[in-house]
Scaffold this motif. Structure first.
Motif, mmCIF file in Angstrom:
data_model
loop_
_atom_site.group_PDB
_atom_site.id
_atom_site.type_symbol
_atom_site.label_atom_id
_atom_site.label_comp_id
_atom_site.label_asym_id
_atom_site.label_seq_id
_atom_site.Cartn_x
_atom_site.Cartn_y
_atom_site.Cartn_z
ATOM 1 N N ALA A 1 -32.343 -42.044 -15.813
ATOM 2 C CA ALA A 1 -31.125 -42.852 -16.075
ATOM 3 C C ALA A 1 -30.310 -43.046 -14.796
ATOM 4 C CB ALA A 1 -30.261 -42.241 -17.167
ATOM 5 N N TYR A 2 -30.982 -42.997 -13.633
ATOM 6 C CA TYR A 2 -30.286 -43.161 -12.362
ATOM 7 C C TYR A 2 -29.748 -44.592 -12.209
ATOM 8 C CZ TYR A 2 -32.708 -38.781 -11.098
ATOM 9 O OH TYR A 2 -33.189 -37.493 -11.061
ATOM 10 N N CYS A 3 -30.412 -45.565 -12.885
ATOM 11 C CA CYS A 3 -29.937 -46.951 -12.792
ATOM 12 C C CYS A 3 -28.511 -47.074 -13.301
ATOM 13 C CB CYS A 3 -30.870 -47.887 -13.576
ATOM 14 S SG CYS A 3 -31.118 -47.414 -15.304
ATOM 15 N N LYS B 1 -27.717 -41.756 -2.686
ATOM 16 C CA LYS B 1 -28.594 -40.899 -1.863
ATOM 17 C C LYS B 1 -28.961 -39.586 -2.568
ATOM 18 C CE LYS B 1 -29.419 -42.872 2.289
ATOM 19 N NZ LYS B 1 -28.410 -43.074 3.327
ATOM 20 N N PRO B 2 -27.996 -38.851 -3.142
ATOM 21 C CA PRO B 2 -28.365 -37.569 -3.755
ATOM 22 C C PRO B 2 -29.426 -37.728 -4.854
ATOM 23 C CG PRO B 2 -25.975 -37.753 -3.566
ATOM 24 C CD PRO B 2 -26.531 -39.086 -3.213
ATOM 25 N N LEU B 3 -29.379 -38.840 -5.589
ATOM 26 C CA LEU B 3 -30.382 -39.067 -6.641
ATOM 27 C C LEU B 3 -31.723 -39.444 -6.012
ATOM 28 C CD1 LEU B 3 -28.120 -41.043 -9.153
ATOM 29 C CD2 LEU B 3 -28.954 -38.709 -9.423
ATOM 30 N N GLN B 4 -31.667 -40.243 -4.942
ATOM 31 C CA GLN B 4 -32.915 -40.653 -4.265
ATOM 32 C C GLN B 4 -33.613 -39.453 -3.629
ATOM 33 O OE1 GLN B 4 -31.349 -43.642 -1.571
ATOM 34 N NE2 GLN B 4 -32.439 -45.258 -2.662
ATOM 35 N N CYS C 1 -29.256 -50.180 -8.505
ATOM 36 C CA CYS C 1 -30.112 -49.672 -9.594
ATOM 37 C C CYS C 1 -31.584 -49.759 -9.191
ATOM 38 C CB CYS C 1 -29.844 -50.435 -10.893
ATOM 39 S SG CYS C 1 -29.864 -52.235 -10.711
ATOM 40 N N VAL C 2 -31.935 -50.848 -8.506
ATOM 41 C CA VAL C 2 -33.321 -51.044 -8.060
ATOM 42 C C VAL C 2 -33.690 -49.919 -7.089
ATOM 43 C CG1 VAL C 2 -34.906 -52.632 -6.866
ATOM 44 C CG2 VAL C 2 -33.078 -53.553 -8.315
ATOM 45 N N ALA C 3 -32.731 -49.606 -6.184
ATOM 46 C CA ALA C 3 -32.990 -48.584 -5.156
ATOM 47 C C ALA C 3 -33.032 -47.171 -5.754
ATOM 48 C CB ALA C 3 -31.904 -48.655 -4.082
#
Ligand code: B12
Ligand code: SF4
Length: 331
Positions: free
Chosen positions: A274-276, A303-306, A201-203
């Motif tokens: 809301a990626y976390c 990765k896809p969200l980052q 979640c942090v990443a």
């Protein structure tokens, strides 16, 4: 004037009371019966907490202000479908958030209706929105669902500060109902935290709102994720008001942002991230792919969200601005 004592309504109510149908306010409800009622109404899990429990001490006054009869809180969860929440497309994720928020409110409405039918008094607090906007920018909600859910044994807060259910993981939304009855038995917190401290979640958070030590930067999350809610909307209105011309407005706001604001107004406000929640592998129903192949999980879920190229909203000179400048220098 009608003699109220002889009015048909009065006579019927008195006849019902004489037959002893409805329990009184001091009548303790049976927890097993109430649990089944909540599950039948559509809740996926439920627990009960007395208002006098120490975990609720800081909420007691606010709750009693809204519903002075409160003796017990019903805490319940509704599951969200996982894949839409994990999707890089905001339309799929937001639809799932909105659908489940509506479901939480509907389940609350159904339970209150059934309790009223039994002669109990009950009030369902909104899952999220609408909120008490006369109190904005202060505390605009009646009950903080998360501490109630924790006290009711429905999970624990993870590093990302969302409640993680031991089975469903963090793919849940929460509801709370205030009732005027004591309960014969109540729930207790679970004895471990389902959070794995994996820090995915942090990443994943695009604005660095979640600290590895569990600190949470409210402003960072709120400024980006809630761009099309309260303060972000006000900022957009002020941009419109201060623009000298259409061309001047277009210099500050892209066509996509204007269209997104229209969509939020027309169909319900859209969250930006809301990626976390999306990446969290905790919970018995969720953890298997993470246990099987951690690297693969990272590649597929995180990765896809980052790597998503998107507009990110930060306040000038904030921690979020520094984080975003450093992290997204390649984009
Ligand atoms: C305020 C609020 C927010 C705020 C603050 C989040 C927070 N951590 O409290 C913002 C706007 C950032 C937010 C974002 C989100 N939220 Co929200 N939110 C709420 C709300 C209305 C109250 C939360 C609360 O109880 N806070 C107080 C205490 C208990 O929380 P805390 O974490 O210990 O303390 C935080 C706050 O005090 C906050 N804070 C600090 N200063 C200020 C100042 C102001 C003015 C405010 C409002 C808050 C604030 O920062 C503290 C540190 O985390 C609840 C609905 C409700 N009625 O309960 C939903 C709720 C917590 N949200 C929820 C969700 C799903 C989200 C999002 C995923 C939305 C989205 N789709 O993107 C994100 C997740 C962000 C995150 N990692 O926490 C769910 C959580 C479900 C779960 N499994 O736990 C809830 C319970 C709604 C629901 N019915 O299910 N949310
Ligand atoms: S992503 Fe990992 S660290 Fe973050 S809340 Fe979930 S289990 Fe805990």
């Amino acid at each position: 004037m009608t003699n109220i004592l002889e009015h048909p309504t009065t006579l019927r109510v008195r006849a019902t009371k004489a037959n002893g149908h409805k329990p009184t306010a001091s009548h303790a409800l049976d927890a097993a019966w109430l649990r089944q009622l909540c599950l039948d109404a559509g809740a996926d899990d439920v627990g009960f907490v007395a208002l006098t429990r120490p975990e609720l001490a800081d909420q007691q006054a606010d709750i009693l202000k809204v519903f002075p009869q409160t003796k017990t809180l019903i805490s319940y969860v509704c599951r969200m479908n996982r894949e839409p929440i994990r999707s890089v497309t905001r339309s799929a994720a937001n639809l799932e958030f909105h659908e489940t928020t509506d479901l939480v409110n509907e389940v609350g409405h159904t339970i209150v209706r059934a309790l009223e039918g039994q002669g109990a008094r009950a009030l369902n607090a909104a899952a999220g929105f609408p909120m008490e906007m006369t109190d904005f920018p202060g505390k605009t909600w009646i009950v903080s669902h998360k501490p109630v859910a924790v006290a009711a044994g429905l999970g624990m807060m993870g590093i990302h500060r969302n409640v993680i259910h031991p089975k469903f993981g963090n793919f849940i939304l929460l509801g709370t109902i205030l009732i005027d009855r004591p309960l014969a038995s109540e729930s207790q917190p679970i004895d471990y935290n389902p959070c794995l401290s994996c820090k995915l979640c942090v990443a994943a958070c695009p604005v660095g709102a979640i600290g590895a030590d569990g600190t949470f930067n409210f402003n960072s999350c709120y400024t980006h994720n809630y761009r099309e809610f309260m303060s972000g909307f006000t900022d957009w209105v002020e941009t419109v008001a201060d623009s000298k011309s259409a061309a001047d407005y277009r210099k500050q706001v892209s066509d996509g942002e204007s269209a997104s604001m229209w969509q939020s107004l027309a169909f319900g406000p859209n969250y930006k991230a809301a990626y976390c929640m999306a990446v969290c592998p905790a919970g018995e129903d969720v953890i298997a792919p993470f246990l099987d192949d951690r690297k693969g999980f990272l590649e597929e879920m995180v990765k896809p969200l980052q790597q998503k190229v998107e507009t990110i909203y930060v306040l000038p000179n904030s921690e979020a601005e520094a984080y975003v400048t450093k992290r997204f220098r390649h984009q």
